[in-house]
Structures are given as structure tokens and as C-alpha cells.
Scaffold this motif. Structure first.
Motif, PDB file in Angstrom:
ATOM      1  N   TRP A   3       0.838  -1.200   0.000  1.00 33.82           N
ATOM      2  CA  TRP A   3       0.000   0.000   0.000  1.00 33.82           C
ATOM      3  C   TRP A   3       0.875   1.252   0.000  1.00 33.82           C
ATOM      4  N   GLN A   4       0.281   2.367  -0.398  1.00 37.21           N
ATOM      5  CA  GLN A   4       1.017   3.623  -0.524  1.00 37.21           C
ATOM      6  C   GLN A   4       0.887   4.496   0.724  1.00 37.21           C
ATOM      7  N   ASP A   5      -0.315   4.612   1.249  1.00 35.90           N
ATOM      8  CA  ASP A   5      -0.576   5.478   2.396  1.00 35.90           C
ATOM      9  C   ASP A   5      -0.753   4.639   3.662  1.00 35.90           C
ATOM     10  N   ARG A   6      -1.398   5.209   4.631  1.00 31.53           N
ATOM     11  CA  ARG A   6      -1.663   4.497   5.891  1.00 31.53           C
ATOM     12  C   ARG A   6      -2.559   3.289   5.628  1.00 31.53           C
TER      13      ARG A   6
END
Length: 217
Positions: A3-6
Motif C-alpha cells: 500500500w502507498q498510504d496508511r
């Protein structure tokens, strides 16, 4: 991480499921030799491996079990967790592809997943069980390209049935010869399993011993 964000709760749940599948496979390794002769059909269902499928088919030739449960159990065993891989592609797209492979050629092909004609992806899913095909990448591509889960499962099961049928056919043709090999493995199952466990414990110790020695030099 893919994943890229939280990470969301879905991300963490999916990652936990994948870790659970890996742990399940590792836990089965020491008991495989014990189940190969006594419960080959159950082992084919639990693992989806080709060896117990062939062994169960060989027992079917000698009248120990019908052939159709062998093919069915093997096919279901091969596909039972594939929907998770499809889901990783749908959830994480390119992120999970990069975790599955470092091959630039495969990455370039996977990067076109959303641009490929639907029939190409369907054929790829159908043939993903063949040796040499990056199965996990193909299944993740199907999810990334938004292939419907029902279509994916049907194609996945069809491919597994074809492969299982071929292996079961070879095992059935081998008959008693294959059974003799399986019984030989069963005879030495304890030695095989204890050796696997011993190797798994010793290798980390050897690496730990070599590392300081190499650093001192």
C-alpha cells in the motif's frame, strides 16, 4: 508494503490472511510424508500439491479409492486460496505485483493488466497452473484488471481440473509401481520429517556462526 498510504483495516486483514496461508503451508510440510500413503486424497485437498494427487490416483488404480474424488480434491486444493491473490490485485494493484516478482519483463506485462483484452487475461488465468507461469502474478493481474470474482473462480477451477486430470491420469497409469514408491516414503516418513525439521533448525545456526567469522576476517 504493497500500500502507498496508511493501511486500512482491509489492508491489514488481507495481509494477515496471506500470512496465515503461508503459515498453514509451512505447518503441513513436516506431516506430508506421514499422510502421503495413509490419506493421499486428504493431503491433495489440504496442499493442492501434484505429488499427493498422483499418489492418490495410483491408489485408485489398485482399488483403494475411486478416481473422481482424487481429481476433485486435488483441484479444490489447488484453488482454495487463489481468491486471496485475486483480492490482493484488486486491493493493491501494482504494489502487490512488485512484491511477487522482480522480473522487469513480468512487471512490464503486468503493468498493462488494465489495458489487455479480457480474453487474454481469461486465457492467462486458465493456463496459470502450468509450470513456469508466475501464477500469483497472473491472479493478481486479474484482480487489478477488475475481472469479476465469479469468472476468475470458474477459470481458475477449470485450469486446476485440467492439470489435476493430467497428473491423476499419469498416477493411475503408473498404478502399483507408484504405490510402491509411496509406501517406501511412508516407511521412512519419520526420518524424512525429522530431517526436514533438523535442517530448518540448523541452517539459521550455521548462518549465525558464519556471519561473525566472515566479519572478523
Amino acid at each position: 508494503m504493497p500500500w502507498q498510504d496508511r493501511p486500512t483495516r482491509v489492508d491489514l486483514a488481507l495481509l494477515g490472511a496471506i500470512v496465515g496461508v503461508v503459515a498453514f503451508g509451512l505447518a503441513l510440510r513436516p506431516v506430508k510424508p506421514f499422510l502421503l500413503a495413509s490419506h493421499p486424497v486428504a493431503l491433495a485437498f489440504l496442499t493442492g500439491d501434484l505429488v499427493p494427487i498422483g499418489a492418490a490416483a495410483a491408489f485408485a488404480r489398485t482399488g483403494e479409492t475411486p478416481l473422481w474424488p482424487v481429481v476433485l480434491a486435488g483441484a479444490i486444493g489447488m484453488v482454495k486460496f487463489d481468491w486471496l491473490t485475486w483480492w490482493t490485485g484488486r486491493q493493491w494493484g501494482e504494489g502487490i505485483i512488485k512484491m511477487f516478482t522482480t522480473s522487469q519483463r513480468v512487471l512490464r506485462f503486468a503493468g498493462r493488466a488494465t489495458e489487455l483484452a479480457p480474453w487474454i487475461l481469461r486465457v492467462a488465468v486458465l493456463l496459470a497452473v502450468l509450470p513456469g507461469v508466475p501464477t500469483a502474478v497472473v491472479y493478481a493481474m486479474a484482480g487489478w484488471a477488475r475481472m469479476r470474482l465469479g469468472v476468475f473462480l470458474l477459470l481458475d477451477l477449470a485450469g486446476a481440473l485440467i492439470m489435476t486430470g493430467l497428473i491423476a491420469g499419469l498416477g493411475y497409469w503408473s498404478g502399483q509401481r507408484a504405490v510402491n514408491v509411496v509406501l517406501l516414503v511412508d516407511k521412512y516418513a519419520s526420518v524424512v520429517s525429522l530431517s526436514m525439521i533438523g535442517i530448518a533448525l540448523v541452517i539459521p545456526l550455521i548462518k549465525r556462526w558464519i556471519r561473525p567469522t566472515g566479519a572478523g576476517r
